[in-house]
Design an enzyme around this catalytic site. Structure first.
Site, PDB file in Angstrom:
ATOM      1  CG  HIS A   1      -1.948   1.054   1.241  1.00  0.00           C
ATOM      2  ND1 HIS A   1      -3.195   0.878   1.807  1.00  0.00           N
ATOM      3  CD2 HIS A   1      -1.953   2.316   0.753  1.00  0.00           C
ATOM      4  CE1 HIS A   1      -3.902   1.989   1.672  1.00  0.00           C
ATOM      5  NE2 HIS A   1      -3.173   2.873   1.039  1.00  0.00           N
TER       6      HIS A   1
ATOM      7  CD  GLU B   1      -4.455  -3.047   0.616  1.00  0.00           C
ATOM      8  OE1 GLU B   1      -5.080  -4.086   0.912  1.00  0.00           O
ATOM      9  OE2 GLU B   1      -3.962  -2.270   1.462  1.00  0.00           O
TER      10      GLU B   1
ATOM     11  CG  HIS C   1      -7.980  -2.065   8.832  1.00  0.00           C
ATOM     12  ND1 HIS C   1      -7.121  -1.265   8.120  1.00  0.00           N
ATOM     13  CD2 HIS C   1      -8.029  -1.534  10.071  1.00  0.00           C
ATOM     14  CE1 HIS C   1      -6.689  -0.278   8.880  1.00  0.00           C
ATOM     15  NE2 HIS C   1      -7.218  -0.424  10.086  1.00  0.00           N
TER      16      HIS C   1
END
Length: 237
Positions: free
Chosen positions: A43, A70, A190
């Site tokens: 990410h 991401e 998450h």
């Protein structure tokens, strides 16, 4: 079966804290895959405080499983993804100064924007996923963007599960089923951890992939990376 994609941002954070190349991000990605990990997630953020944009290019020939990038689809990020052509791009609406992701997309408000970005990625053969809260309207909106998948934002589940509230899974299981009914694949991520991953997987129909970074790397400090990767795989299967 649910695939495990390991987010290696924390490895890059540790590397960047001292400069140089220790730990070696590319070697860690190779090792995770050799230990059984079924994907690598990164990410990159605009300030490159952990994953650098160059890392995305350097990882491309190293990742032979699934490669998931991401991020917020600002122009620089879109250009990166189109150049690297990972297996999957996961669109996350985080602010530039966010410490970590903290909300899913409002797929109704940003429908046109998401449609445009997703269309460009899909034309280039990149699977698309939208980071999203477990809310019926947002799931329906995601289907209207022509995304391939959603990634359920699981922070609230993880927080409530730690308190003993197993009913916190209900919005996620309902959202997953709605997504499947609408033709969307289901990912999640998450704050998933060894403590909650089996319960989550057992209660989410059709869960295709989980992306786990912070907890997995933290657990590995105590238990060892190879051991922890295989502990996740055992719980997911």
């Amino acid at each position: 079966m649910t695939k495990l994609s390991v987010n290696v941002n924390k490895i890059a954070t540790l590397r960047n804290s001292r400069g140089g190349n220790t730990p070696n991000l590319l070697q860690v990605a190779k090792d995770i895959q050799s230990f059984g990990g079924e994907g690598i997630t990164i990410h990159p953020r605009p300030d490159e405080r952990h994953i650098r944009y160059q890392d995305a290019y350097d990882l491309k020939p190293v990742v032979y499983t699934e490669y998931n990038i991401e991020g917020n689809p600002v122009p620089k990020f879109v250009d990166l993804v189109l150049a690297v052509k990972p297996t999957q791009v996961t669109l996350v609406p985080d602010a530039e100064d966010a410490i970590t992701s903290n909300a899913g997309w409002d797929t109704k408000k940003h429908k046109s924007f998401l449609q445009e970005v997703i269309s460009e990625f899909k034309q280039n053969g990149i699977r698309t996923s939208i980071f999203i809260d477990p809310v019926k309207d947002m799931i329906e909106g995601a289907a209207e963007t022509n995304a391939d998948r959603i990634e359920l934002y699981t922070e609230e589940f993880a927080s409530e599960y730690t308190k003993g509230n197993e009913k916190a899974i209900i919005p996620y299981s309902d959202s997953a089923q709605l997504a499947i009914d609408l033709g969307l694949g289901v990912n999640a991520g998450h704050d998933l951890s060894l403590d909650n991953i089996k319960f989550f997987r057992d209660n989410i129909s059709g869960l295709l992939e989980v992306s786990i970074g912070h907890a997995l790397i933290s657990e590995s400090i105590y238990l060892g990376l190879e051991n922890v990767v295989n502990m996740y795989l055992h719980r997911l299967k």
